[in-house]
Design an enzyme around this catalytic site. Sequence first.
Site, short mmCIF file in Angstrom:
data_model
loop_
_atom_site.label_atom_id
_atom_site.label_comp_id
_atom_site.label_asym_id
_atom_site.label_seq_id
_atom_site.Cartn_x
_atom_site.Cartn_y
_atom_site.Cartn_z
N ASP A 75 -28.49 -27.88 -27.80
CA ASP A 75 -29.18 -26.61 -27.97
C ASP A 75 -28.40 -25.40 -27.47
O ASP A 75 -28.27 -24.39 -28.16
CB ASP A 75 -30.53 -26.67 -27.26
CG ASP A 75 -31.25 -25.35 -27.28
OD1 ASP A 75 -31.57 -24.89 -28.38
OD2 ASP A 75 -31.49 -24.79 -26.20
N ASP A 78 -26.79 -26.80 -22.34
CA ASP A 78 -27.24 -28.10 -21.87
C ASP A 78 -27.03 -29.15 -22.97
O ASP A 78 -26.33 -28.90 -23.95
CB ASP A 78 -28.71 -28.04 -21.46
CG ASP A 78 -29.59 -27.47 -22.58
OD1 ASP A 78 -29.15 -27.49 -23.75
OD2 ASP A 78 -30.71 -27.02 -22.28
N TYR A 227 -39.14 -24.32 -24.77
CA TYR A 227 -39.39 -23.73 -26.09
C TYR A 227 -40.87 -23.86 -26.43
O TYR A 227 -41.26 -24.61 -27.31
CB TYR A 227 -38.52 -24.39 -27.16
CG TYR A 227 -37.07 -23.98 -27.07
CD1 TYR A 227 -36.63 -22.75 -27.57
CD2 TYR A 227 -36.12 -24.81 -26.45
CE1 TYR A 227 -35.30 -22.36 -27.47
CE2 TYR A 227 -34.80 -24.43 -26.35
CZ TYR A 227 -34.40 -23.20 -26.86
OH TYR A 227 -33.09 -22.81 -26.75
N GLU A 472 -25.54 -17.60 -21.09
CA GLU A 472 -25.72 -18.85 -21.83
C GLU A 472 -25.76 -18.59 -23.33
O GLU A 472 -26.50 -17.73 -23.79
CB GLU A 472 -27.01 -19.56 -21.41
CG GLU A 472 -27.14 -20.94 -22.05
CD GLU A 472 -28.29 -21.75 -21.48
OE1 GLU A 472 -28.28 -22.99 -21.63
OE2 GLU A 472 -29.21 -21.14 -20.88
#
Length: 608
Positions: A75, A78, A227, A472
Site C-alpha cells: 500500500d 508498509d 482505511y 510517506e
Amino acid sequence: MKTLNFGVGLILVGLLTITAAAESNYGEALDKTFMYFEAQRSGKLPSDSRVKWRGDSGLEDGSLQNVDLVGGYYDAGDHVKFGLPMAFSVTMLAWGTIEYRKEITNLNQMGHALWAIRWGTDYFIKAHTQSNVLWGQVGDGNSDHYCWERAEDMTTPRTAFKLDQGHPGSDLAGETAAALAASSMAFKPYNSSYSDLLLVHAKQLFLFADRYRGLYDDSIPSAKPFYKSSGYSDELLWAAAWLFRATGEEQYLKYVVDNGAYMGGTGLAVKEFSWDNKYAGVQILLSKVLMEKKGGAYTSTLKQYQAKADYFACACLRKNDGYNVQLTPGGLMYVHEWNNMQYASAAAFLLAVYSDSLSAANAKLACPDGQVQPHEMLEFVKSQADYILGKNPKSMSYIVGYGPKYPTRVHHRGSSIASISVLPSAVSCVQGFDAWYRRPEADPNVIHGALVGGPDQNDNFNDERSYYEQTEPTLSASAPLVGLFSKLESLYGNITYHRLQTPVPSSTPSGEPVKFVHSITSKWNVGKLTYYRHKVTMKNTSQKPITDVKVVVQELKGPIWGLSATAVRNTYELPQWLRVLKPGSECSFVYVQGGPQAKVSLLSYQYH
C-alpha cells in the site's frame, strides 16, 4: 523485397534536449511514476524489473487459507495489501490510460502503463475466488507497523481477510468491480481475451456488491484504523458508471439514474476526490456521457450529475461563491493534513479530464463567480503538477528522484534499509527501527517516482521518516499522475529520451502489418485450477503480402498448435504450408494453459 525487423525491445532514438531548471519535465516524471509502482510490487518479480534493490516477497500470501494471493501491491511505506486503496489506484491507472492512450503511446510508455495495471488486475482475479467471495486484504496493519523491515524479510503475520455473503463489503467489491471494468477498456485494443476476462469478474463483483450490502471494514475490522470507509453508495454508483462505459449496456446507466438521488450522486456536492470518496469521479464520468450525447432518455438526471461536477470543479478553481478548496500560500490545493498530495493529484487529474470533455463539447464551466474556459482549467491543473515537481516555496520536488532537490528520508521500509543484494542477512523488526529508521542519513535506496504526502497548509515540509504524514508515499497518490503527466507532456513537453520501449502485454504496436485478436474458446477445471483454450487469430492488415513472419510467445505454460518452433527460445514461425500471408487474410494458432494468458508480439517479417 523490403525487410523490416521489429524486436521485442525497440530502441527509440530521439534527441535529448536540456530545458531550464524551472521547466517541468512531465515525461521524465511519468517514467519515474511507473518505477514507483514497480517498487511497490509484491510477489515474484520479473527479471526486467527496473528497481534492482527490490526482491521477491510475500510468496506464501494466502497459503494459510489455501488460496493463492501472491502478487498485487504493497500500500505505502508498509507491507499490507489493503484492497480498497489498491483497487482505487488501479481504477485511476486505467482511467488515465484510457483517457490519454494516444499521449501515453507517443511517449513510448504504453507497455509500462498496462503492466502497472495488470500487476493489480491479475491479483484481483486471484482474489475473486468465487462469484460472491473477494479476498480483500493480506497482512495486519497493527502488527506490520510494529516492525521496520524489508518486504523480503517479512516476519509479521500474512493473514488474509475475505468478503462473502455473510461478511459483505459493497465499497471494496464495488471499487474492485470499477477497477476491473476500467482495466478491461484499457486492455481492449491490445489483449481482447484478457479484457473480456476482466469484464466477467467486474460484472460478478458488482452484483455481489449490490446484492449483499455492507461496509467492508465491518467485515474486515483490521482495516478500520487505516482505511475506514465513509460509505458504499459512491462505490456502487462508480462501479455502475464504469460498467456502462465498458459495456454500453443500458442497465448500468439506468442504475446510476434510478439510484442517483437515493445514493447521493445527484444530491451530494463534494470538494474532494479520493480512495474513500468517489462522488466527484462519478459526477465527471457521467458528465462525459452526457456531453457525448449518450444519455438518451436519462439526460435530465445526467444534467443533475453534471451540476455537482461543476460544483467540484468550481470549488477547486476557487470560483464557487466562497465554498472553495483551500490553497496553501504557494498555490497547492490543501484538503487534509495526512498525505495531502493524494487529494491534489486526484483533483488535478479530474479537472484535466473534465476540461477535455468541455472542450470537445465546445462548452464552458459555469461557476457562481464567473465562467471558466477549458484552457483556464488546464492552467490550474498545470499549476498543481508544477508545484508537485518543484515550483513551490521550498523549490523541492515532492516526487522522489525527480529534479535536483527531493525528499531523501522517505517513510518507506524498503528504501530506508540497505538492499538484500548489499546486506543479505535479514533485518529484524527491532533492528530495523534501531539501525535504519532512526538514522539521520538519507535513504540507501532511491524510490524513484514516489509522491510523498507533501507540505502542510503553510508550505512547510519536514524531510524526516518520523513525519509520516508528509514523507510517506502511497499508491493512491501516485496513480492519478499517470494521466496527469501524460496530458501535460503532450501540451507542454519538448524532451524526447533514448528509451528502451517496454513491450505491451500481448499487443500489436501501431504501424505493424499484423493484428492479433485473442479469444477463449473453451475452459474446464482440473481440481481447483481452471484451464483455458486460447485462440489467437493473426490478420495481415497491410496492403502487401508478407512472409517470414516470426512471433514471440512469452509466459507460455502449455502446448501450442498452429505455429512451428524456431531455434530461438519463445520464438515461432508460420508452418511450412503457410509461408505467405496475403493482404486481409488470416491464420490462427491455439494454446492451452491455466492462469493468465501468454503474451504474443510480432518479432519480424518481410514484405513479399
